[in-house]
Enzyme design. Structure first.
Site, PDB file in Angstrom:
ATOM      1  N   ASP A  86      -4.575   1.800 -10.792  1.00  0.00           N
ATOM      2  CA  ASP A  86      -4.250   2.010  -9.347  1.00  0.00           C
ATOM      3  C   ASP A  86      -2.381   2.182  -9.308  1.00  0.00           C
ATOM      4  O   ASP A  86      -2.142   3.034 -10.017  1.00  0.00           O
ATOM      5  CB  ASP A  86      -4.472   0.650  -8.388  1.00  0.00           C
ATOM      6  CG  ASP A  86      -4.444   0.699  -7.124  1.00  0.00           C
ATOM      7  OD1 ASP A  86      -5.026   1.422  -6.483  1.00  0.00           O
ATOM      8  OD2 ASP A  86      -3.370   0.057  -6.589  1.00  0.00           O
ATOM      9  N   TYR A 190       4.543   1.422  -2.266  1.00  0.00           N
ATOM     10  CA  TYR A 190       4.197   2.760  -1.732  1.00  0.00           C
ATOM     11  C   TYR A 190       5.208   3.678  -1.076  1.00  0.00           C
ATOM     12  O   TYR A 190       5.275   4.505  -0.806  1.00  0.00           O
ATOM     13  CB  TYR A 190       2.926   2.506  -0.684  1.00  0.00           C
ATOM     14  CG  TYR A 190       1.922   2.047  -0.979  1.00  0.00           C
ATOM     15  CD1 TYR A 190       0.650   3.013  -1.451  1.00  0.00           C
ATOM     16  CD2 TYR A 190       1.494   0.747  -1.462  1.00  0.00           C
ATOM     17  CE1 TYR A 190      -0.486   2.366  -1.870  1.00  0.00           C
ATOM     18  CE2 TYR A 190       0.465   0.059  -1.868  1.00  0.00           C
ATOM     19  CZ  TYR A 190      -0.826   1.144  -2.177  1.00  0.00           C
ATOM     20  OH  TYR A 190      -1.873   0.726  -2.755  1.00  0.00           O
ATOM     21  N   HIS A 245     -13.557   0.113  -8.459  1.00  0.00           N
ATOM     22  CA  HIS A 245     -12.063   0.323  -8.859  1.00  0.00           C
ATOM     23  C   HIS A 245     -11.502  -0.695  -9.738  1.00  0.00           C
ATOM     24  O   HIS A 245     -10.758  -0.501 -10.435  1.00  0.00           O
ATOM     25  CB  HIS A 245     -11.524   0.326  -7.540  1.00  0.00           C
ATOM     26  CG  HIS A 245     -10.050   0.723  -7.189  1.00  0.00           C
ATOM     27  ND1 HIS A 245      -9.380   1.650  -7.659  1.00  0.00           N
ATOM     28  CD2 HIS A 245      -8.892  -0.085  -7.083  1.00  0.00           C
ATOM     29  CE1 HIS A 245      -8.163   1.784  -7.315  1.00  0.00           C
ATOM     30  NE2 HIS A 245      -7.914   0.478  -7.200  1.00  0.00           N
TER      31      HIS A 245
END
Length: 269
Positions: A86, A190, A245
């Site tokens: 991730d 982010y 995930h």
């Protein structure tokens, strides 16, 4: 910076970088298995996450890479096998670009690479994921989720795991993400993705062996695989069976054995 990390085993170093919204806990089940294969396993909390400190302002993946380069030296290692998942994949890639001599072999998983495919999947109007833009507004996102941390994060945890993230793991993660400024710290991963992409495109191609891993029920692998082939010269791939995930938590034994084989085989399998 204060970095929290978990360490165990002895032998060549393996560094495991978690994703969002997780911490080192994402690797909890894999750590003793990898240590059993003869490695020193290091699982840090990235800056802004878990029990590491949360700096003011924004920071880039290169800033995170510098933290980890210094941590590796602090722990007495000149080189490591590096695994990211991730947002940890994005940091691992930046670390390998900034300090290629630090990274013997590189595993990238369950992500899209800034500069090599991510940007096309950040636009909801073109079918991309909405959360990239929301999280990138880190202060606003933190304000809107304040007091609603469990409700917001639980949806992600449920979608990302096939049971490997336990109730006890969720409780520890919620403890970390309800600490002061912790939600903003997570969203900061982010906030600089476009800048991260520009830096990544300007760097040289990677020469170390690279393995692309995705869970059988995780993100589509092709996007990451295509990006990695643009960013590195020696790329191979595999799928973690019966895993989503959070593949390392969902199928830790298969994951540990696959990583150990990649790290030790000649040529890299």
């Amino acid at each position: 910076m204060r970095l929290h990390y978990v360490i165990g085993g002895s032998g060549p170093a393996v560094v495991l970088l978690h994703g969002w919204p997780f911490s080192w806990i994402e690797w909890r089940a894999v750590i003793p298995l990898l240590a059993g294969h003869g490695f020193t396993v290091i699982a840090p909390d990235l800056r802004g996450s878990g029990d590491s400190s949360v700096p003011d302002g924004h920071w880039t993946k290169r800033d995170e890479a510098e933290d980890l380069h210094q941590l590796l030296r602090h722990l007495g290692h000149d080189q490591a096998y590096l695994v990211g998942t991730d947002v940890g994949t994005m940091t691992a890639h930046a670390w390998a670009q900034a300090y290629p001599d630090d990274v013997a072999r590189l595993v990238l998983s369950e992500a899209f690479l800034p500069g090599f495919g991510l940007e096309e999947h950040m636009n909801p109007a073109a079918g991309g994921s909405w959360h990239f833009g929301f999280h990138a507004q880190s202060d606003l996102a933190a304000m809107l989720t304040e007091g609603k941390e469990e409700a917001y994060l639980s949806g992600f945890w449920s979608l990302m795991s096939r049971g490997g993230i336990t109730d006890a793991d969720r409780a520890d993660l919620l403890r970390a993400y309800t600490a002061p400024d912790a939600m903003r710290g997570g969203f900061e991963h982010y906030a600089t993705l476009l800048e991260d992409g520009r830096s990544a495109r300007d760097a040289a191609r990677l020469d170390m062996p690279v393995l692309i891993l995705n869970g059988e029920f995780g993100l589509p692998q092709q996007i990451l695989l295509d990006g990695a082939r643009r960013a590195a010269s020696d790329v191979r791939q595999d799928i973690v069976p019966d895993a989503a995930h959070t593949f390392a938590a969902d199928n830790p034994r298969w994951t540990a054995e696959r990583l150990a084989r990649f790290f030790t085989s000649t040529p890299a399998a």
